[in-house]
Scaffold this active site. Structure first.
Site, PDB file in Angstrom:
ATOM      1  N   LYS A 141      64.789 -31.051 -12.537  1.00 29.38           N
ATOM      2  CA  LYS A 141      63.322 -31.043 -12.491  1.00 29.38           C
ATOM      3  C   LYS A 141      62.816 -31.124 -13.919  1.00 29.38           C
ATOM      4  CE  LYS A 141      59.958 -30.664  -9.456  1.00 29.38           C
ATOM      5  NZ  LYS A 141      59.869 -31.120  -8.061  1.00 29.38           N
ATOM      6  N   ASP A 181      55.796 -35.415  -8.856  1.00 32.49           N
ATOM      7  CA  ASP A 181      55.534 -34.075  -8.303  1.00 32.49           C
ATOM      8  C   ASP A 181      54.051 -33.827  -8.581  1.00 32.49           C
ATOM      9  OD1 ASP A 181      56.987 -31.510  -7.210  1.00 32.49           O
ATOM     10  OD2 ASP A 181      55.720 -30.734  -8.796  1.00 32.49           O
TER      11      ASP A 181
HETATM   12  P1  NDP Z   1      49.597 -33.430  -5.913  1.00 32.10           P
HETATM   13  O1  NDP Z   1      49.360 -33.276  -7.357  1.00 32.10           O
HETATM   14  O2  NDP Z   1      49.463 -34.762  -5.290  1.00 32.10           O
HETATM   15  O3  NDP Z   1      48.658 -32.429  -5.087  1.00 32.10           O
HETATM   16  C1  NDP Z   1      48.687 -31.057  -5.309  1.00 32.10           C
HETATM   17  C2  NDP Z   1      47.597 -30.408  -4.485  1.00 32.10           C
HETATM   18  O4  NDP Z   1      47.728 -28.998  -4.583  1.00 32.10           O
HETATM   19  C3  NDP Z   1      46.199 -30.733  -4.999  1.00 32.10           C
HETATM   20  O5  NDP Z   1      45.293 -30.688  -3.924  1.00 32.10           O
HETATM   21  C4  NDP Z   1      45.941 -29.594  -5.977  1.00 32.10           C
HETATM   22  O6  NDP Z   1      44.575 -29.292  -6.215  1.00 32.10           O
HETATM   23  C5  NDP Z   1      46.589 -28.453  -5.246  1.00 32.10           C
HETATM   24  N1  NDP Z   1      47.032 -27.446  -6.223  1.00 32.10           N
HETATM   25  C6  NDP Z   1      47.854 -27.629  -7.282  1.00 32.10           C
HETATM   26  N2  NDP Z   1      47.993 -26.497  -7.970  1.00 32.10           N
HETATM   27  C7  NDP Z   1      47.218 -25.601  -7.334  1.00 32.10           C
HETATM   28  C8  NDP Z   1      46.948 -24.243  -7.549  1.00 32.10           C
HETATM   29  N3  NDP Z   1      47.475 -23.566  -8.572  1.00 32.10           N
HETATM   30  N4  NDP Z   1      46.124 -23.630  -6.658  1.00 32.10           N
HETATM   31  C9  NDP Z   1      45.568 -24.305  -5.614  1.00 32.10           C
HETATM   32  N5  NDP Z   1      45.806 -25.592  -5.370  1.00 32.10           N
HETATM   33  C10 NDP Z   1      46.618 -26.216  -6.211  1.00 32.10           C
HETATM   34  O7  NDP Z   1      51.070 -32.828  -5.654  1.00 32.10           O
HETATM   35  P2  NDP Z   1      52.043 -33.053  -4.435  1.00 32.10           P
HETATM   36  O8  NDP Z   1      51.263 -33.181  -3.177  1.00 32.10           O
HETATM   37  O9  NDP Z   1      52.993 -34.107  -4.809  1.00 32.10           O
HETATM   38  O10 NDP Z   1      52.862 -31.692  -4.431  1.00 32.10           O
HETATM   39  C11 NDP Z   1      52.417 -30.537  -3.716  1.00 32.10           C
HETATM   40  C12 NDP Z   1      53.570 -29.581  -3.554  1.00 32.10           C
HETATM   41  O11 NDP Z   1      54.627 -30.227  -2.824  1.00 32.10           O
HETATM   42  C13 NDP Z   1      54.215 -29.074  -4.838  1.00 32.10           C
HETATM   43  O12 NDP Z   1      54.691 -27.763  -4.642  1.00 32.10           O
HETATM   44  C14 NDP Z   1      55.399 -30.012  -5.008  1.00 32.10           C
HETATM   45  O13 NDP Z   1      56.410 -29.442  -5.801  1.00 32.10           O
HETATM   46  C15 NDP Z   1      55.831 -30.149  -3.567  1.00 32.10           C
HETATM   47  N6  NDP Z   1      56.652 -31.313  -3.284  1.00 32.10           N
HETATM   48  C16 NDP Z   1      56.183 -32.574  -3.554  1.00 32.10           C
HETATM   49  C17 NDP Z   1      56.963 -33.663  -3.248  1.00 32.10           C
HETATM   50  C18 NDP Z   1      56.471 -35.061  -3.402  1.00 32.10           C
HETATM   51  O14 NDP Z   1      57.161 -35.971  -2.938  1.00 32.10           O
HETATM   52  N7  NDP Z   1      55.328 -35.296  -3.979  1.00 32.10           N
HETATM   53  C19 NDP Z   1      58.339 -33.500  -2.736  1.00 32.10           C
HETATM   54  C20 NDP Z   1      58.684 -32.132  -2.408  1.00 32.10           C
HETATM   55  C21 NDP Z   1      57.866 -31.102  -2.719  1.00 32.10           C
HETATM   56  P3  NDP Z   1      43.915 -29.677  -7.648  1.00 32.10           P
HETATM   57  O15 NDP Z   1      43.777 -31.164  -7.604  1.00 32.10           O
HETATM   58  O16 NDP Z   1      42.643 -28.944  -7.688  1.00 32.10           O
HETATM   59  O17 NDP Z   1      44.896 -29.215  -8.697  1.00 32.10           O
END
Ligand code: NDP
Length: 468
Positions: A141, A181
């Protein structure tokens, strides 16, 4: 045989003492890096499950001893200029955690909260997740404390180029293959890939999540969210339930949340919430395809806030986050299924209790470690179907694995073919976690099942190769 240094020595012992040996390893992790709380949490959750395996294979205690330490950690400076000509200096990282079963593989996160503890927790989780997919991928990572929010395209591009001008020498198609991510989507992967190609002077499948025109895979953007819902569907089926007609709470509104929402709609469910770090919306009539398309445009093109959903559509409740940014009352919503898809530790014990009180049947983690250990305990104690992220969100990396194969073979599959492969992988991960939990005397405990199943493959390879 050479003695280990006394501070990290673990005696090979059998029977009841085995639990103590595992505890000693965990204590060593905490003493070595006392401030890495997220990493401790991820390690504790896995080690808690391994007692029965070590009783069966006492030699594997050495694997446990080694597996908690990353093979390599790279930290570097990332200087870049904003549009006004001011210099910013961020930190870049790559944690190459474990390569026993294949090249390091795992995403890059750009978020102000990024530090070594968070990346070590994510890298550690990734090791087991990748093992569960059945594909030959080790775990890693990386990322940076850079915040892409509010930055212009040109600033994001300059940052990505600076980041890759160092990272490129540490990665490679057969060495380490990063992906996206939080904060790293298609736009960032494009800029990162462009810079890699320039620096390394080669066009190779060194990143996944690439655009379709330069080696990307169909369904990769959808894969984590779709895979999550495939896994949850399998879990519900073990109790004779389905998504059809069920109310679903989703947190986040990024990549994982968007496509989880889409697949829930496909399967006849009704998603009622989405969120971002500022707050969440509750849509009692359900987020349908048209509204989801609007959210996708809002988030992916206009880069707006979820609050705008409440301004745009009628009859929507919007609630701002509590002062702690990743907590809000979203989990007090009355739903059948909860899919936390935002970030780590977004459901605490009290929030888990709220879900249980409101009659939730299943909780499946789309994000990595969104439920605290106390929250997980609440779900398990109350007989709620609970899917840990390392199993239920593995669809993204599994499809990345397919993208790697496709790049190496220089061929491609249709959308339907990739989706079918993804679905088959998720069904298989579910089966593996379910059956492993049963075999080790913890029926229905997907946490233990996933940890043990993921560990066994790595342990076997590690013992065969020697702990290096
Ligand atoms: P994105 O950046 O596309 O979206 C993240 C979302 O979560 C946004 O809506 C963001 O809101 C919100 N968010 C982030 N940090 C916070 C916080 N501290 N409190 C509240 N909301 C928060 O990321 P992904 O959708 O790609 O990833 C989401 C999760 O899934 C992560 O944990 C990631 O590690 C996991 N994941 C992702 C994969 C992938 O293929 N993308 C694969 C496996 C796991 P805002 O815009 O306001 O920050």
């Amino acid at each position: 045989m050479q003695e280990r240094p006394p501070d990290i020595r673990v005696n090979i012992i059998v029977g009841d003492q085995m639990d103590n040996a595992i505890k000693t390893i965990y204590e060593t992790v905490k003493v070595r890096d006392p401030n890495q709380l997220e990493f401790h949490q991820a390690v504790e959750e896995v080690l808690d499950s391994l007692g029965p395996v070590i009783s069966e294979y006492p030699d594997y205690i050495d694997v446990v001893h080694g597996i908690v330490e990353p093979e390599r950690v790279i930290q570097f400076r990332v200087p870049w200029y904003d549009d006004e000509g001011n210099l910013h200096v961020n930190r870049g990282f790559r944690v190459q955690f474990n390569s026993a079963i294949g090249p390091y593989k795992g995403g890059l996160r750009f978020h102000p909260s990024v530090n070594l503890s968070i990346l070590k927790f994510l890298g550690f989780e990734q090791v087991f997740k990748n093992s569960l997919t059945g594909l030959p991928m080790g775990g890693g990572k990386g990322g940076s404390d850079f915040n892409p929010k509010g930055k212009s395209n040109a600033e994001v591009k300059r940052f990505c180029q600076s980041f890759m001008s160092e990272l490129w020498r540490h990665i490679g198609a057969d060495l380490d293959v990063p992906a996206g991510d939080i904060g790293v989507g298609g736009r960032e992967i494009g800029y990162l890939f462009g810079m890699y190609r320039k620096m390394a002077n080669e066009f190779t499948g060194v990143l996944t999540g690439k655009g379709l025109s330069f080696g990307g895979s169909l369904v990769r953007p959808e894969a984590t969210g779709y895979g999550l819902v495939y896994f949850a569907r399998e879990m519900l089926a073990t109790k004779g339930k389905s998504f059809d007609g069920s109310k679903v709470a989703i947190s986040g509104s990024g990549n994982v949340a968007q496509f989880a929402c889409q697949k829930v709609i496909d399967l006849g469910g009704k998603p009622v919430t989405m969120s971002d770090s500022s707050g969440y919306i509750y849509d009692a009539s359900g987020i349908d395809r048209e509204k989801l398309a609007w959210v996708m445009d809002l988030k992916n093109n206009r880069r707006g806030r979820i609050k705008e959903y409440a301004d745009h559509f009628d009859g929507i409740e919007y609630t701002a986050s509590k002062p702690e940014p990743n907590h809000n009352e979203l989990w007090g919503t009355n739903v059948d299924v909860a899919l936390p898809c935002a970030t780590q530790n977004e459901i605490n014990e009290a929030e888990a209790q709220m879900l249980v009180s409101s009659g939730v049947i299943a909780v499946a983690e789309g994000a990595n470690m969104p439920c605290t250990p106390e929250a997980v305990e609440v779900f398990l104690d109350n007989g709620i179907l609970f899917a840990p992220g390392k199993a239920s969100n593995a669809g993204g990396v599994a499809t990345s694995g397919l993208e790697m194969s496709k790049n190496s073979l220089r061929m491609s599959w249709t959308r339907e073919e990739v989706d079918q492969k993804l679905e088959a992988i998720m069904v298989n991960i579910h089966k593996n976690a379910f059956e492993t939990a049963e075999k080790y005397g913890m029926p229905g405990n997907y946490v233990a099942g996933a940890n043990i199943a993921g560990f066994l493959k790595i342990a076997e390879s590690t013992m065969a190769q020697g702990i290096l």
